[in-house]
Design a protein around this motif. Sequence first.
Motif, mmCIF file in Angstrom:
data_model
loop_
_atom_site.group_PDB
_atom_site.id
_atom_site.type_symbol
_atom_site.label_atom_id
_atom_site.label_comp_id
_atom_site.label_asym_id
_atom_site.label_seq_id
_atom_site.Cartn_x
_atom_site.Cartn_y
_atom_site.Cartn_z
ATOM 1 N N ILE A 1 -1.070 4.252 -7.730
ATOM 2 C CA ILE A 1 -0.796 3.531 -8.886
ATOM 3 C C ILE A 1 -1.336 1.837 -8.745
ATOM 4 C CG2 ILE A 1 0.876 2.297 -10.255
ATOM 5 C CD1 ILE A 1 2.672 5.131 -9.922
ATOM 6 N N ASP A 2 -1.104 1.224 -7.748
ATOM 7 C CA ASP A 2 -1.560 0.034 -7.397
ATOM 8 C C ASP A 2 -2.391 -0.109 -6.018
ATOM 9 O OD1 ASP A 2 -1.793 -2.666 -7.185
ATOM 10 O OD2 ASP A 2 0.167 -3.176 -7.127
ATOM 11 N N PRO A 3 -3.685 0.211 -6.143
ATOM 12 C CA PRO A 3 -4.393 0.259 -5.096
ATOM 13 C C PRO A 3 -4.882 -1.153 -4.557
ATOM 14 C CG PRO A 3 -5.681 1.001 -7.005
ATOM 15 C CD PRO A 3 -4.416 0.655 -7.474
ATOM 16 N N SER A 4 -4.529 -2.102 -5.226
ATOM 17 C CA SER A 4 -4.667 -3.621 -4.691
ATOM 18 C C SER A 4 -3.726 -4.018 -3.445
ATOM 19 C CB SER A 4 -4.587 -4.662 -5.995
ATOM 20 O OG SER A 4 -3.050 -4.587 -6.378
ATOM 21 N N LEU A 5 -2.584 -3.099 -3.315
ATOM 22 C CA LEU A 5 -1.878 -3.357 -2.209
ATOM 23 C C LEU A 5 -2.556 -3.284 -0.998
ATOM 24 C CD1 LEU A 5 1.424 -1.336 -3.322
ATOM 25 C CD2 LEU A 5 1.184 -3.989 -3.302
ATOM 26 N N LEU A 6 -3.661 -2.268 -0.908
ATOM 27 C CA LEU A 6 -4.240 -2.240 0.169
ATOM 28 C C LEU A 6 -5.182 -3.339 0.651
ATOM 29 C CD1 LEU A 6 -5.561 1.470 -0.473
ATOM 30 C CD2 LEU A 6 -4.052 0.522 1.372
ATOM 31 N N GLN A 7 -5.073 -4.366 0.027
ATOM 32 C CA GLN A 7 -5.888 -5.510 0.403
ATOM 33 C C GLN A 7 -4.897 -6.615 0.861
ATOM 34 O OE1 GLN A 7 -7.656 -6.528 -3.537
ATOM 35 N NE2 GLN A 7 -9.297 -5.000 -3.397
ATOM 36 N N GLN A 8 -3.698 -6.216 1.071
ATOM 37 C CA GLN A 8 -2.758 -7.269 1.511
ATOM 38 C C GLN A 8 -2.543 -7.222 2.888
ATOM 39 O OE1 GLN A 8 0.538 -7.841 -1.229
ATOM 40 N NE2 GLN A 8 -0.788 -7.279 -2.872
ATOM 41 N N GLY A 9 -2.401 -7.997 3.977
ATOM 42 C CA GLY A 9 -2.226 -7.720 5.234
ATOM 43 C C GLY A 9 -1.010 -7.417 5.558
ATOM 44 N N TRP A 10 -0.118 -7.738 5.037
ATOM 45 C CA TRP A 10 1.406 -7.157 5.317
ATOM 46 C C TRP A 10 1.629 -5.613 5.201
ATOM 47 C CZ3 TRP A 10 4.154 -3.993 1.872
ATOM 48 C CH2 TRP A 10 3.720 -4.114 0.542
ATOM 49 N N LEU A 11 0.709 -5.069 4.173
ATOM 50 C CA LEU A 11 0.904 -3.808 4.004
ATOM 51 C C LEU A 11 0.257 -2.928 5.333
ATOM 52 C CD1 LEU A 11 1.637 -1.263 2.362
ATOM 53 C CD2 LEU A 11 -0.444 -1.250 1.115
ATOM 54 N N VAL B 1 10.184 -4.347 11.884
ATOM 55 C CA VAL B 1 9.073 -4.605 11.395
ATOM 56 C C VAL B 1 8.633 -4.345 10.133
ATOM 57 C CG1 VAL B 1 6.608 -4.620 12.101
ATOM 58 C CG2 VAL B 1 8.186 -4.909 13.867
ATOM 59 N N ILE B 2 8.926 -3.123 9.853
ATOM 60 C CA ILE B 2 8.578 -2.744 8.479
ATOM 61 C C ILE B 2 9.162 -3.291 7.262
ATOM 62 C CG2 ILE B 2 8.500 -0.531 6.714
ATOM 63 C CD1 ILE B 2 7.805 0.998 9.445
ATOM 64 N N LEU B 3 10.328 -3.535 7.405
ATOM 65 C CA LEU B 3 11.329 -4.378 6.505
ATOM 66 C C LEU B 3 10.923 -5.680 6.300
ATOM 67 C CD1 LEU B 3 14.930 -2.858 7.015
ATOM 68 C CD2 LEU B 3 13.376 -2.292 4.990
ATOM 69 N N VAL B 4 10.723 -6.231 7.521
ATOM 70 C CA VAL B 4 10.195 -7.786 7.147
ATOM 71 C C VAL B 4 8.749 -7.678 6.652
ATOM 72 C CG1 VAL B 4 9.294 -10.007 8.569
ATOM 73 C CG2 VAL B 4 11.377 -8.977 9.242
ATOM 74 N N MET B 5 7.935 -6.848 6.785
ATOM 75 C CA MET B 5 6.628 -7.005 6.272
ATOM 76 C C MET B 5 6.971 -6.649 4.554
ATOM 77 S SD MET B 5 4.431 -7.629 8.201
ATOM 78 C CE MET B 5 5.537 -8.552 9.419
ATOM 79 N N VAL B 6 7.505 -5.880 4.532
ATOM 80 C CA VAL B 6 7.761 -5.451 2.892
ATOM 81 C C VAL B 6 8.658 -6.414 2.056
ATOM 82 C CG1 VAL B 6 8.967 -3.888 1.351
ATOM 83 C CG2 VAL B 6 7.673 -2.798 3.358
ATOM 84 N N ILE B 7 9.600 -6.956 2.571
ATOM 85 C CA ILE B 7 10.473 -8.037 2.046
ATOM 86 C C ILE B 7 9.909 -9.374 2.022
ATOM 87 C CG2 ILE B 7 12.693 -9.043 2.121
ATOM 88 C CD1 ILE B 7 13.710 -6.231 2.805
ATOM 89 N N VAL B 8 9.442 -9.799 3.098
ATOM 90 C CA VAL B 8 9.153 -11.318 3.236
ATOM 91 C C VAL B 8 7.640 -11.408 3.121
ATOM 92 C CG1 VAL B 8 8.737 -13.016 5.082
ATOM 93 C CG2 VAL B 8 10.687 -11.591 5.087
ATOM 94 N N ARG B 9 6.812 -10.405 3.359
ATOM 95 C CA ARG B 9 5.269 -10.331 3.016
ATOM 96 C C ARG B 9 4.835 -11.497 3.488
ATOM 97 N NH1 ARG B 9 4.218 -7.527 -2.798
ATOM 98 N NH2 ARG B 9 5.583 -5.739 -2.323
ATOM 99 N N PRO B 10 4.813 -11.701 4.990
ATOM 100 C CA PRO B 10 4.346 -13.077 5.495
ATOM 101 C C PRO B 10 2.909 -13.277 5.551
ATOM 102 C CG PRO B 10 4.933 -11.442 7.258
ATOM 103 C CD PRO B 10 5.249 -10.917 5.841
ATOM 104 N N PHE B 11 2.087 -12.444 4.979
ATOM 105 C CA PHE B 11 0.614 -12.657 4.904
ATOM 106 C C PHE B 11 0.040 -11.403 4.103
ATOM 107 C CE2 PHE B 11 1.586 -10.684 9.037
ATOM 108 C CZ PHE B 11 0.701 -9.740 8.976
#
Length: 141
Positions: A72-82, A131-141
């Motif tokens: 649905i949102d392939p732009s997510l793949l361009q984000q480092g946190w993902l 690690v996964i939760l911090v990435m998803v919630i904080v999205r540090p990069f």
Amino acid sequence: MYEWIKALHVIAVIAWMAGMLYLPRLFVYHTQTTPGTPEYERFSIMERRLMRGIMLPSVVLALVFGIAMLAIDPSLLQQGWLHVKLTGVVILLVLHHLCMRWRRDFAEGRNRHTERFYRMINEVPALLLLVILVMVIVRPF
């Protein structure tokens, strides 16, 4: 629709993680029993039911809903946190596969690992979840 899929993804992940946190703990207790005893067999049954009844269906659903969100949102793949999150998920999938193998080994009476080994393995899903939760919630990069 995206929010519903995300909610279903989170529900499936919670169920999967419950199993990933509990199964290695069962292995710890299983190492303390003798093959062929009723107690040993009871742990084998508990592990099989956890794996087949909760962990396998929930990991499949988590992957299906996760892939659906990316479709649905392939732009997510361009984000480092993902990328960090997906790396953690891949490691969890490898651990899931190893747990399936170790469960079979116990069921066949040929466990090769110590109680200490399973105690250490028991910590891995919790660390990956952090690690996964911090990435998803904080999205540090």
